[in-house]
Design a protein around this motif. Structure first.
Motif: not given
Length: 827
Positions: A260-265, A267-269, A276-281
């Motif tokens: 999850i940390k890898k995924l969020l890191s 997405l943040e960059v 970004q849209k698909n991640a939020a969905k």
């Protein structure tokens, strides 16, 4: 026969050659047709018209491999045309095509057979046939084909088939996960993309997500995200991971490995809007599970969502707002998102994008529901004005959620006052007229919320909001109808609004609702009672009953019982009617018209009158019907007479003169009918206050009041002489003298049951004696009082209800339900 070389330039000739018994001719004819069909759709349609498909269909089972291969090639290339596919379905070629997928068949046959199946798998009926005829197994086997075209066509066909849930379960049983994960390492991007799309579809099932974890598929997906060279696959990869986030067990495994940390890191960059849209969905979909929300909160997913609100892409902001809405179900997330996210969301309310506006107000609704701190943050962020403006939005969802937010804010008095000062009632008129039931329900609920304030009710009345509110009482939607009844109940808290609601027909509708066992509710019953309690004249006319809490005030009138469905007229409307022989309207007005109530224009008229000769005043006021003006003119007349003495008597000519200008001015002011005060009733109340109030016993007060009323209404009447008590003649004389059907109760000197009972109730209400007024049949009315009894030992018993006799033996009290009480009530 010697060989014959034929050269043809027409497709019709070649189609005829498909009937040849020679394999070489057949092979060459099929090859020629393949080349012809490859040139465009027009050629495919031409071959369709020439009947080529019927001949080719027979060749699919030809014993010669070359003929069979060339025939399949023609089918594969022609299947891209919609009309061709229709005929292929009629010919039922799927079984023949699936038979061509055997391992021993040529790779070219595999390529074009799978291509034809991929084209045909778009239609649902073909999907069913492929599944029923066992086509999934050979297609999955061909995913391992060395030929990339065969792999691509087979994968595309599988992707189309798994859109149906039945096929998803079937491919999982056939162990499709390992070959799909293997294709992620393909050197062809189109194959990688199709494999990810297929994984995204089948990973919607929890069982598939478990298999993905078993085969280390999650690690494979995360490695794609970490590889910048595979950036073109990141969107599809996130879609698969998004499905995995919806499973608690899978998410826990990802968390344990630091995924999850890898995924969020990552997405943040990322600055790619689709990512970004698909991640939020994905976060929004996953956050519907309470356990998943906890995990996401621990991983501080809120920071990522708030950062997405700062992007320049509206679609990303919409997805982020939706994810925030979902995360609000977690109390801790709601606090974090509220403090940091509400100011950002309020800024987005000014956007012209309707979809974004709807997503933002939905998020604000969830943030402020059952959270007063977040509600105050919205107010501090100056969100009230844009929220009220949102009530004019084009999307019903935006309107209903904006109303919900404002309703949440109203729980705090400062915010409530601010909302009301910015015209919330005017803004709610539009939503009340909406055709959307959710908007109607929210709008009616908001009216019920804000109409507790008298100024808000006046605003709603002035902007025409009561009419659509009354219309909502007709709604077939239970929630809309309930909230509308609630709003009517609250709005009916003052006499002016209650009267307007009655004028618009709210009473009739509520009575109709309460007659239905399915449509009535607690609010409909309470609304009806509230309207009637603030419109006692109409309550008594309709219900024939006033309770002790219904205090008769000035302006009350008894016009008799209105028939069901009949119109209840106002006192002013009744005053305009000509004198009739019908029942007189009994009017209550014990309020003198004081000088403060005169309009500024009338004060100006008095100044002008002071300069007029006395005779003009006398002539002027002979026609003037407003008693307060008459009184003042008479006082002025005598003051002038006293000051000027006999000198004025020596000017008879001036007495005859009339001041037409002043007369016209005062008559213009008097165009609105004003009920005259009842000075006799005032005297009754004053006398009763002096004589009855000092009595300490409630029972003795009731007895004294009954005797007092009887004395003013013609005294006691013998039961045997009741028919000789000619009160009707006296009433007719009063009406004739007044030239009106409206009779002040103080004018009545010979009154029957309903006159006396009404006068008893009026005076009792003024001096603090609790009593009810009940209408019977044939002019019978009576008063009921509750009195507390004491036992000989001084014990207090529950109050007993009594009927008061004001007619035969004034002051007698009959216990409710007794024979004497029943006899008094009936003829």
């Amino acid at each position: 026969f010697d060989p014959l070389l034929i050269e043809s330039k027409t497709p019709a000739t070649v189609v005829l050659m498909l009937s040849s018994p020679e394999n070489e001719v057949l092979a060459k004819a099929c090859d020629a047709l393949y080349k012809f069909a490859s040139k465009g759709d027009e050629n495919k349609v031409t071959l369709l018209g020439l009947g080529a498909l019927e001949h080719l269909y027979k060749l699919l089972s030809h014993e010669d491999p070359l003929v069979r291969r060339n025939a399949v090639m023609v089918f594969g290339i022609m299947a891209s045309n919609n009309d061709v596919r229709k005929l292929l379905r009629e010919l039922d070629v799927t079984n023949s095509l699936i038979s061509q997928l055997a391992p021993e068949e040529d790779v070219v046959i595999h390529e074009f057979a799978t291509l034809c199946l991929a084209y045909m798998a778009v239609e649902y009926t073909t999907k069913v046939k492929i599944f029923e005829q066992g086509g999934l197994e050979p297609l999955i086997r061909l995913l391992g084909s060395p030929d990339p075209d065969v792999t691509k066509n087979s994968l595309e066909c599988i992707y189309l088939l798994v859109q149906d849930f039945q096929n998803r379960a079937a491919v999982r049983e056939l162990n499709v996960i390992p070959p799909l994960l293997g294709l992620l390492q393909s050197e062809y991007p189109v194959i990688q993309s199709l494999a990810l799309q297929t994984l995204e579809v089948i990973s919607k099932d929890r069982e598939t997500r478990i298999l993905l974890e078993e085969y280390k598929g999650l690690d494979c997906l995360l490695s794609i995200l970490e590889n910048n060279e595979l950036s073109d696959l990141h969107v599809e990869t996130l879609a698969v991971l998004g499905n995995c986030l919806e499973d608690v067990h899978t998410l826990q495994q990802i968390q344990l490995t630091g995924g999850i940390k890898k995924l969020l890191s990552f997405l943040e960059v990322s600055t790619v809007p689709d990512i970004q849209k698909n991640a939020a969905k994905a976060i929004a979909n996953a956050a519907y599970d309470s356990e998943i929300r906890k995990i996401l909160h621990w991983e501080e997913v809120e920071k990522f969502l708030l950062s997405l609100l700062e992007t320049n892409n509206d679609e990303v902001k919409v997805a982020a707002s939706q994810a925030i809405s979902a995360m609000c179900e977690n109390i801790d997330s709601k606090c974090v998102l509220g403090l940091q996210g509400i100011p950002q969301l309020v800024k987005l309310l000014s956007s012209d994008n309707e979809e974004l506006k709807e997503a933002v107000v939905t998020a604000l609704t969830n943030l402020t529901t059952a959270n007063l701190r977040n509600a105050s943050v919205v107010a501090k962020a100056e969100g009230i004005a844009p929220l009220i403006k949102t009530l004019n939005a084009q999307r019903d969802g935006a309107i209903s959620n904006a109303i919900a937010v404002l309703t949440n804010l109203s729980l705090q008095e400062p915010s409530r006052a601010s909302i009301q000062s910015q015209g919330i009632m005017s803004a709610l008129v539009g939503p009340l007229r909406s055709t959307n039931s959710q908007v109607q329900s929210k709008a009616a609920f908001a009216v019920a919320t804000f109409a507790c304030d008298a100024d808000a009710r006046a605003e709603l009345r002035n902007v025409g909001g009561l009419e659509p509110l009354v219309e909502l009482l007709h709604s077939r939607n239970e929630e809309v109808r309930r909230n509308a009844c609630w709003a009517v109940m609250v709005c009916g808290s003052d006499e002016v609004t209650a009267f307007e609601l009655c004028r618009l027909g709210a009473l009739d509708i509520l009575e109709e609702i309460n007659l239905s066992t399915k449509r009535k509710n607690k609010f409909s019953e309470a609304a009806l009672e509230k309207l009637l309690d603030n419109n006692l004249s109409q309550k008594y006319s309709r219900m024939g009953y006033l309770s002790p809490s219904n205090i008769i005030t000035n302006g009350f009138y008894d016009c008799g019982q209105v028939k069901h469905g009949g119109k209840f007229l106002s006192l002013e409307e009744l005053s305009k009617q000509e004198l009739t022989d019908r029942r007189a309207i009994i009017f209550i007005n014990a309020k003198p018209q004081e000088r403060e109530e005169m309009s500024p224009t009338f004060h100006l008229s008095l100044v002008k009158l002071s300069k007029c000769p006395v005779g003009e005043l006398v002539c002027l006021n002979l026609d003037f019907r407003e008693y307060s003006i008459l009184d003042k003119c008479i006082i002025f007349f005598f003051s002038v007479r006293k000051g000027k003495g006999k000198k004025e008597e020596e000017k008879p000519k001036e007495v005859i003169r009339v001041a037409p200008t002043i007369l016209e001015e005062i008559k213009l002011e008097n165009s609105h009918w004003v009920p005259p005060p009842d000075f006799v009733l005032m005297d009754y109340i004053n006398d009763a206050s002096k004589t009855i109030l000092p009595i300490t016993s409630t029972r003795e007060q009731v007895v004294a009041l009954a005797q007092f009323v009887a004395d003013r209404m013609g005294g006691p009447v013998e039961k045997e002489e009741l028919h000789n008590f000619c009160w009707e003649l006296d009433m007719s004389e009063i009406e004739f003298d007044l030239k009106s059907n409206i009779v002040p109760i103080g004018k009545i000197k010979r009154g029957t049951f309903y006159h006396r009972a009404l006068l008893f109730k009026v005076i009792a209400d003024r001096i603090g004696i609790g009593c009810s007024l009940v209408r019977g049949k044939y002019n019978r009315c009576w008063n009921e009082v509750k009195l507390v009894e004491y036992t000989p030992k001084g014990l207090l018993l529950p109050p007993q209800e009594y009927v008061v006799d004001v007619m035969f033996e004034p002051g007698c009290l009959f216990k409710q339900g007794s024979a004497k009480a029943d006899q008094y009530k009936r003829i």
